[in-house]
Scaffold this active site. Sequence first.
Site, PDB file in Angstrom:
ATOM      1  N   ASP A  71       1.019  -1.058  -0.536  1.00 11.38           N
ATOM      2  CA  ASP A  71       0.260  -0.365  -0.463  1.00 11.38           C
ATOM      3  C   ASP A  71       0.773   1.050   0.209  1.00 11.38           C
ATOM      4  O   ASP A  71       1.664   1.010   0.401  1.00 11.38           O
ATOM      5  CB  ASP A  71      -0.870   0.263   1.053  1.00 11.38           C
ATOM      6  CG  ASP A  71      -1.984  -1.020   1.590  1.00 11.38           C
ATOM      7  OD1 ASP A  71      -2.412  -1.510   0.346  1.00 11.38           O
ATOM      8  OD2 ASP A  71      -2.082  -1.568   2.294  1.00 11.38           O
ATOM      9  N   ASP A  75      -6.825  -1.840  -4.990  1.00  8.75           N
ATOM     10  CA  ASP A  75      -8.053  -1.107  -3.497  1.00  8.75           C
ATOM     11  C   ASP A  75      -9.209  -0.067  -4.116  1.00  8.75           C
ATOM     12  O   ASP A  75     -10.368   0.383  -4.089  1.00  8.75           O
ATOM     13  CB  ASP A  75      -7.341  -0.812  -2.127  1.00  8.75           C
ATOM     14  CG  ASP A  75      -6.841  -1.530  -1.472  1.00  8.75           C
ATOM     15  OD1 ASP A  75      -7.013  -3.329  -2.053  1.00  8.75           O
ATOM     16  OD2 ASP A  75      -5.650  -1.652  -1.043  1.00  8.75           O
TER      17      ASP A  75
END
Length: 158
Positions: free
Chosen positions: A118, A140
């Site tokens: 991330d 995401d």
Amino acid sequence: MNRTTMQIGLFTLLVTADQLSKWWIQQANFHASSVIDGFFNIIRAYNPGVAFSMFTDLPDAVRLWLLLAVTIGIAIAVLLWWWKERHRPGITSWLLVMILAGAAGNIWDRIQLGYVVDFIDWYVRIGGSEYHWPTFNIADACISVAVVLLLITSFKKS
């Protein structure tokens, strides 16, 4: 170019963007940076769990196989839904492609690395406090945007 070919192209573009961005973040010379001070940073984060770091307390092997099984199962269900929708007019099949691309990007991370990379860090400063949204990635974002738009479009008048 037909609709299915364009959707496969979108899938390829989104997965490529996701994986290239994660590759860039993992380079040794990467340095976290503030893009918009007080709102948006690019950082490096590794998430062995799922949204909001859920399931990180499970043993590594159990967590990895559980999350892979669930994610692959959902991806197969979405793929079958896309297959039925791919020739129909409207936005649904495009949104399903976004979900599939997001799932593919995160599945790839889990298989290759055992966790998801991330890097998008959104937050807001209010007074002397900072409130952060959980760090996320392009995969995401694809999933989240598509799911919200699917929900919104499901309420349209028939």
